[in-house]
Design an enzyme around this catalytic site. Structure first.
Site, PDB file in Angstrom:
ATOM      1  N   SER A  90      -0.967  -3.290  -7.960  1.00  0.00           N
ATOM      2  CA  SER A  90       0.308  -3.059  -7.292  1.00  0.00           C
ATOM      3  C   SER A  90       0.383  -1.613  -6.783  1.00  0.00           C
ATOM      4  CB  SER A  90       1.451  -3.404  -8.258  1.00  0.00           C
ATOM      5  OG  SER A  90       2.660  -3.587  -7.568  1.00  0.00           O
ATOM      6  N   HIS A 240       2.483 -11.926  -9.747  1.00  0.00           N
ATOM      7  CA  HIS A 240       2.109 -10.567  -9.334  1.00  0.00           C
ATOM      8  C   HIS A 240       1.345  -9.828 -10.434  1.00  0.00           C
ATOM      9  CE1 HIS A 240       2.158  -6.831  -7.229  1.00  0.00           C
ATOM     10  NE2 HIS A 240       3.013  -6.250  -8.049  1.00  0.00           N
TER      11      HIS A 240
END
Length: 259
Positions: A90, A240
């Site tokens: 991320s 994610h």
């Protein structure tokens, strides 16, 4: 306030080939402890870094990908590391991308976990609202803090992820490890895209979550533009947080690439 001498905090597992691991926004080195140990058992010195304004690393009013990449360079110099492998998730993936395009000579292999080089609009509003709702001046207990966060964030996993950042500033007083004030005033910084002509020609692996929308079908062209030698693969049954949702497959696919 930071000075030029500030070096990122890191936990180092194992000895061998240097592998740096960069956590995501609001994360810390601890998030990668289990996988770090696995890499260490397979011939790597796994350096689990806390990025600036996160974990146990220094706080600074300056917060952007340029300085975060330079922090990693300074860490490598301080620890005599060169030709590193690097994994970034991320926000940490964006740091790793910036590092690779600006300091290609430092990077052997690059792994980006569920992040594209594109611009992302601010999208952590519920999380930020939760964190800003916590008032530490009232001397809340850990349970009190968790209760406030749960008013805004409904996913138990995210709540636990945020609670990892609550620590005792003094024996009497709790606080957050990260620098919330700086995140509030730099809410655009996390989403910043790579510059148009940024390119890294080294071996690169993008691992996207099967249930995540962070890397879309039409991002493939952009990824290949910035990383011509990139392979894009998917981690099944994962959102994610690919490395936490399916650590077995993440480890397997990353090891095949790193070997």
């Amino acid at each position: 306030m930071s000075t030029e001498q500030d070096i990122l905090y890191a936990k180092i597992e194992g000895s061998g080939k240097p592998l740096l691991i960069l956590h995501g926004f609001l994360g810390m080195s601890d998030n990668w402890k289990t996988l770090g140990n696995q890499y260490a058992e397979n011939g790597f010195a796994a350096h689990l870094l806390d990025l600036r304004n996160h974990g146990r690393s220094f706080h600074s009013n300056v917060f952007n990908y340029n300085v975060m990449a330079n922090d990693v360079v300074a860490y490598c110099k301080a620890n005599n590391l060169n030709k590193i492998d690097i994994i970034g998730h991320s926000m940490g993936g964006k740091v790793a991308m910036n590092l690779a395009v600006h300091y290609p000579e430092l990077i052997n292999k690059l792994i980006v976990a569920d992040m594209s080089p594109k611009y992302y609009a601010p999208h952590h509003q519920d999380v930020m609202a939760a964190l800003n709702a916590v008032d530490f001046s009232g001397n809340p207990s850990r349970n009190d803090v968790q209760h406030v966060i749960e008013q805004h964030v409904k996913e138990p996993g995210v709540v636990q992820f945020l609670m990892k950042n609550v620590y005792r500033v003094t024996p009497q007083q709790l606080g957050f490890r990260f620098n919330l004030d700086v995140f509030n005033s730099n809410d655009q910084a996390i989403g910043e895209a790579l510059k148009e002509d940024d390119v890294f020609n080294g071996p690169t692996l993008f691992l996207k979550g099967s249930n995540s929308n962070y890397i879309q079908e039409d991002d493939q062209f952009l990824i290949k533009k910035h990383f011509p030698n990139a392979v894009i693969d998917t981690i099944s049954n994962s959102g994610h947080w690919v490395h936490a949702d399916n650590p077995g497959e993440f480890f397997e696919k990353s090891m095949v690439f790193l070997k």
